[in-house]
Motif scaffolding. Structure first.
Motif, short mmCIF file in Angstrom:
data_model
loop_
_atom_site.label_atom_id
_atom_site.label_comp_id
_atom_site.label_asym_id
_atom_site.label_seq_id
_atom_site.Cartn_x
_atom_site.Cartn_y
_atom_site.Cartn_z
N GLY A 91 0.78 -1.23 0.00
CA GLY A 91 0.00 0.00 0.00
C GLY A 91 0.81 1.28 0.00
O GLY A 91 0.24 2.37 -0.17
N VAL A 92 2.12 1.20 0.15
CA VAL A 92 2.94 2.41 0.32
C VAL A 92 2.93 3.29 -0.93
O VAL A 92 2.93 4.52 -0.83
N SER A 93 2.91 2.68 -2.11
CA SER A 93 2.94 3.48 -3.34
C SER A 93 1.74 4.41 -3.45
O SER A 93 1.82 5.46 -4.11
N GLN A 94 0.64 4.06 -2.80
CA GLN A 94 -0.55 4.91 -2.85
C GLN A 94 -0.34 6.25 -2.16
O GLN A 94 -1.02 7.23 -2.48
N ALA A 99 -0.60 12.13 -2.53
CA ALA A 99 0.07 13.41 -2.34
C ALA A 99 0.12 14.18 -3.67
O ALA A 99 -0.10 15.40 -3.71
N ARG A 100 0.41 13.45 -4.75
CA ARG A 100 0.45 14.09 -6.08
C ARG A 100 -0.92 14.62 -6.47
O ARG A 100 -1.04 15.73 -7.01
N ASP A 101 -1.96 13.86 -6.18
CA ASP A 101 -3.33 14.30 -6.49
C ASP A 101 -3.67 15.59 -5.74
O ASP A 101 -4.34 16.48 -6.29
N ILE A 120 7.59 17.88 -4.66
CA ILE A 120 6.58 17.95 -3.61
C ILE A 120 7.29 17.68 -2.28
O ILE A 120 7.91 16.64 -2.10
N ARG A 121 7.19 18.63 -1.38
CA ARG A 121 7.85 18.52 -0.08
C ARG A 121 6.85 18.00 0.95
O ARG A 121 5.82 18.63 1.18
N MET A 122 7.18 16.89 1.57
CA MET A 122 6.27 16.26 2.52
C MET A 122 6.91 16.18 3.90
O MET A 122 8.12 16.20 4.04
N MET A 123 6.07 16.08 4.89
CA MET A 123 6.51 15.87 6.27
C MET A 123 5.72 14.70 6.83
O MET A 123 4.52 14.57 6.56
N GLY A 165 10.70 13.79 -7.89
CA GLY A 165 9.55 14.66 -7.68
C GLY A 165 9.09 14.76 -6.24
O GLY A 165 8.15 15.51 -5.95
N PHE A 166 9.76 14.06 -5.32
CA PHE A 166 9.33 14.06 -3.93
C PHE A 166 10.52 14.21 -2.98
O PHE A 166 11.58 13.64 -3.20
N GLU A 167 10.31 14.97 -1.91
CA GLU A 167 11.23 15.04 -0.79
C GLU A 167 10.42 14.89 0.49
O GLU A 167 9.26 15.27 0.54
N LEU A 168 11.06 14.36 1.53
CA LEU A 168 10.34 14.11 2.77
C LEU A 168 11.14 14.58 3.97
O LEU A 168 12.35 14.34 4.05
#
Length: 282
Positions: A91-94, A99-101, A120-123, A165-168
């Motif tokens: 389920g992790v890929s979801q 987040a992209r949506d 996309i910067r995530m926390m 495209g993602f950073e966390l």
């Protein structure tokens, strides 16, 4: 049994989360699928305010699948929700897709201005020992974050590169200053979110056995090969101790050892898939 644990580093961590939110596009709010209510920081809505977020129910391999579906429906009214197993990656890929949506409108606006999409910067936020580091390792496809089956492994903030495209931004686990309902403290202790020196393991084991006698008596009987469940919790724990050979000189029950076995086997999922809380009705 009263349980409270709010060490100084959590005060700093909460302040750091609030300070860094202006840099963040999407917050991943990570919950324990066995205790979705108790593992949700009641301060989180005030901290995040209108921040975009994805709610993630972790440890679904230990939770009841039907109850996980019910909790997903409940949380879907708050934010996009996904259920995962951070150990296997199920389920992790979801998470990245959701987040992209959430960022689609912003990226459409950037494109209309002739600008390229940015990362996309995530926390990621959650209570201690809810599986944040394991989840980060799954998202980044590498062992980039420290992991450990004890609260407080992550003590600072660190940026982690994910797929293109993602950073966390990882953050330490955060509890809240006071558990108004001690049942919440009890469930957090069971899940390993609270330092072991803060509570009495024997009393915690009694409360767990009492709870399992109510919600899953057949699993308790099967796990410890009991002929019946003694209605006296004190004696029931003694029966479990005898079955596991936890005896001291003179045939006395080693209750400390018995308690440790009961708690560990719950945390390891030896009783089968169990969810200790139901979503609110209505």
């Amino acid at each position: 049994m009263t349980i409270q644990w709010y060490p100084g580093h959590m005060v700093r961590a909460k302040r750091q989360v609030e300070d860094r939110l202006k840099l963040i596009d999407v917050v991943i709010e990570l919950l324990d699928a066995r205790i979705p209510f108790s593992s949700r920081n009641p301060d989180i809505d005030d901290i995040l305010k209108d921040q975009k977020r994805v709610i993630v129910l972790n440890k679904i391999d230990l939770a009841d699948p039907e109850q996980t579906k019910s909790w997903k429906r409940y949380f879907a009214n708050i934010a996009p929700t996904v259920a995962v197993n951070s150990l296997t990656g199920q389920g992790v890929s979801q998470i990245l897709k959701l987040a992209r949506d959430l960022m689609d409108k912003e990226f459409v606006a950037l494109k209309a201005k002739g600008r390229n999409e940015r990362n996309i910067r995530m926390m990621i936020v959650g209570i201690p020992n809810v599986g944040k580091s394991q989840l980060i390792n799954q998202l980044s496809n590498k062992s980039s974050a420290k992991t450990g089956n004890r609260p407080g492994v992550t003590r600072g903030q660190q940026w982690v590169k994910l797929k293109k495209g993602f950073e966390l931004l990882d953050t330490p686990g955060i509890l809240w200053p006071k558990f108004e309902d001690q049942q919440v403290g009890f469930r957090l202790a069971l899940a390993g979110a609270i330092k072991e020196t803060i509570f009495d393991s024997e009393l915690l084991a009694y409360k767990l056995v009492e709870l399992l006698s109510e919600v899953a008596p057949e699993k308790l009987e099967e796990r410890f090969k009991l002929d019946y469940l003694n209605p006296d919790t004190y004696e029931l724990v003694a029966d479990i101790g005898r079955k596991r050979g936890c005896l001291q000189s003179g045939g006395r029950i080693d209750r400390d050892r018995t308690s440790d076995i009961i708690i560990k086997e719950f945390r390891d999922g030896k009783f089968g898939n169990l969810t200790l809380e139901l979503p609110p009705q209505g």
